[in-house]
Design an enzyme around this catalytic site. Structure first.
Site, mmCIF file in Angstrom:
data_model
loop_
_atom_site.group_PDB
_atom_site.id
_atom_site.type_symbol
_atom_site.label_atom_id
_atom_site.label_comp_id
_atom_site.label_asym_id
_atom_site.label_seq_id
_atom_site.Cartn_x
_atom_site.Cartn_y
_atom_site.Cartn_z
ATOM 1 N N THR A 125 1.030 -1.246 -0.106
ATOM 2 C CA THR A 125 -0.060 0.141 0.333
ATOM 3 C C THR A 125 0.532 1.188 0.349
ATOM 4 O OG1 THR A 125 -1.524 -1.551 0.824
ATOM 5 C CG2 THR A 125 -2.042 1.117 1.718
ATOM 6 N N GLY A 128 -1.411 7.036 -2.342
ATOM 7 C CA GLY A 128 -2.456 7.088 -3.414
ATOM 8 C C GLY A 128 -2.131 6.188 -4.043
ATOM 9 N N PHE A 155 0.987 2.597 5.558
ATOM 10 C CA PHE A 155 0.093 1.554 6.849
ATOM 11 C C PHE A 155 0.750 0.524 6.536
ATOM 12 C CE2 PHE A 155 -3.693 3.455 4.913
ATOM 13 C CZ PHE A 155 -4.067 4.142 6.017
ATOM 14 N N ILE A 156 2.514 0.399 6.571
ATOM 15 C CA ILE A 156 2.919 -1.020 6.970
ATOM 16 C C ILE A 156 3.025 -1.581 8.283
ATOM 17 C CG2 ILE A 156 5.140 -2.214 6.455
ATOM 18 C CD1 ILE A 156 3.475 -0.947 3.970
ATOM 19 N N GLU A 362 -5.833 -5.889 3.721
ATOM 20 C CA GLU A 362 -5.516 -7.284 2.769
ATOM 21 C C GLU A 362 -6.831 -6.806 1.990
ATOM 22 O OE1 GLU A 362 -4.511 -10.861 3.921
ATOM 23 O OE2 GLU A 362 -2.567 -9.374 5.493
#
Ligand SMILES: Cc1cc2nc3c(=O)[nH]c(=O)nc-3n(C[C@H](O)[C@H](O)[C@H](O)COP(=O)(O)OP(=O)(O)OC[C@H]3O[C@@H](n4cnc5c(N)ncnc54)[C@H](O)[C@@H]3O)c2cc1C
Length: 384
Positions: A125, A128, A155-156, A362
């Site tokens: 992710t 953008g 968002f890791i 996911e």
């Protein structure tokens, strides 16, 4: 059709149940409240093989079917969905490295990831590009015997706490075929980690953005060949979706057991809650939805293990169904607890907060429907 688990599978699930009771349950509420990432717990999980359940044996993985992995994740998620979910992401990234890594990468990282000594993040992710993941813009440019990465990820999970990053980056033109996947040591010069996100749940694992500024990695950090990255990322997510769905099943099972116990203890109007038919029906619906979700997840896992051409659709349907039904089951379990379900003295509010994100990540549950709609309407797949 035999729905029974083998003796080995039952023993495996029991080992996970014991691990969850001893290593997760006593600490889960504190890890959630204090935002603690339980690093040493993952190392102990690794000693039991839980860090590389379906990764190849050649890197120290157990090489087991996906269905067996669900048995472990479900038991853990019943007491701590957040920690269990991070373990699933680590398993997914480890499987990708074990399946497509160069000899050097597999030797350098495989055994350490399989043992839980080192941990991995999955980086797809970007600020953008979320649902439209194939539009990602992080670039990897080949320069001699190296690739140089520039761009950013959002968002890791685990970022800042993990040792290695599986990074999807663009080496070619726009679209999925221009994406490659890389194994990047998390402390490489040029990588910086952003602020730890403040989240509704999943608090025992950090979530951070990552920036890559002229990050140079050896060319053999490429997974497979240039242009394989999006395909690998999606194959990783097929299994990832089964895993996340399983974490919802586990959490809902935890909520169900707590609610059933509570209904036998709590008295109102001169009788236990178990005597009220309205609550009996709620409890039975919880159980029905948990059993249906579990069977759907196991069906998808079996399809993936059998390399069924429609496996991705089954994984998407299982993820959508289980994360929706089991989130509702957690809410119902909280409702059965009345005001006490809202207090942190009981696990219900944590189960609700932790399972909400399973409907979002996911691939959102809208995207799960997009995946299946494409298969049945555009490609004419005969899924039944
Ligand atoms: C706690 C947490 C941990 C995460 N961990 C990771 C991680 O480790 N690695 C990683 O790579 N990513 C991770 N993610 C990112 C996650 O996968 C994305 O947030 C998710 O894919 C959605 O992307 P987005 O947030 O950009 O939403 P958007 O794509 O902007 O979507 C916004 C809304 O529009 C809807 N939508 C978008 N497109 C369509 C369409 N075609 N049809 C119908 N509806 C549509 C979506 O369903 C959603 O409701 C994590 C996210 C969270 C919250």
């Amino acid at each position: 059709m035999d729905f029974r688990l083998s003796d080995e599978q039952q023993a495996f699930a029991q080992a996970a149940r014991d691990f969850a009771a001893g290593e997760l349950e006593p600490h889960a509420a504190r890890w959630d409240a204090e935002g603690i990432f339980p690093r040493s717990t993952f190392t102990r999980a690794g000693q039991l093989g839980f860090c590389a359940i379906y990764a190849p044996e050649s890197i120290g993985g157990l090489g087991l079917p996906r269905l067996d992995a669900t048995l472990v994740f479900e038991e853990m998620a019943a007491v701590d969905p957040s920690t269990a979910a991070f373990l699933t992401i680590h398993n997914m990234a480890t499987w990708m490295i074990g399946s497509w890594g160069s000899d050097t990468v597999r030797e350098n990282w495989g055994p350490a990831l399989a043992s839980g000594e080192k941990l991995a993040s999955y980086c797809l992710t970007e600020p953008g590009s979320g649902s439209d993941a194939a539009s990602l813009s992080t670039r990897a440019e080949k320069r001699g015997a190296a690739y140089v990465l520039n761009g950013s990820k959002a968002f890791i999970s685990g970022a800042g706490d993990t040792d290695v990053l599986v990074v999807m980056a663009r080496t070619g033109d726009a679209g999925p075929k221009g994406v490659s996947a890389f194994v990047v040591p998390a402390d490489t010069a040029g990588i910086s980690y952003g602020r730890k996100e403040q989240k509704m749940g999943w608090n025992s694992q950090s979530t951070r953005p990552i920036s890559f500024e002229n990050v140079e990695i050896p060319a053999d950090c490429l997974l497979g060949r240039e242009g394989d990255g999006f395909k690998f990322a999606m194959q990783g997510l097929d299994g990832g979706r089964i895993n996340i769905a399983t974490c919802s099943v586990g959490a809902a099972q935890g909520a169900y057991e707590a609610a059933r116990r509570y209904m036998g203890e709590r008295k109102q109007f001169g009788q236990t809650l178990a005597g009220f038919q309205a609550l009996q029906f709620k409890l039975v619906d919880m159980l029905t939805h948990i059993v249906a979700s579990r069977q759907m997840v196991r069906l998808a896992a079996a399809k993936l293990d059998a390399k069924d051409p429609d496996a991705s659709s089954y994984c998407a349907m299982a993820k959508r169904l289980a994360t929706d039904l089991c989130f509702q089951a957690c809410l119902d379990g909280q409702q059965i607890h009345g005001g006490y379900g809202y207090l942190k003295d009981y696990p219900l509010e944590r189960l609700v907060r932790d399972t909400r994100v399973h409907q979002i990540l996911e691939g959102t549950n809208e995207i799960m429907r997009v995946i299946v709609a494409r298969q049945i309407l555009e490609k004419g797949a005969d899924i039944r």
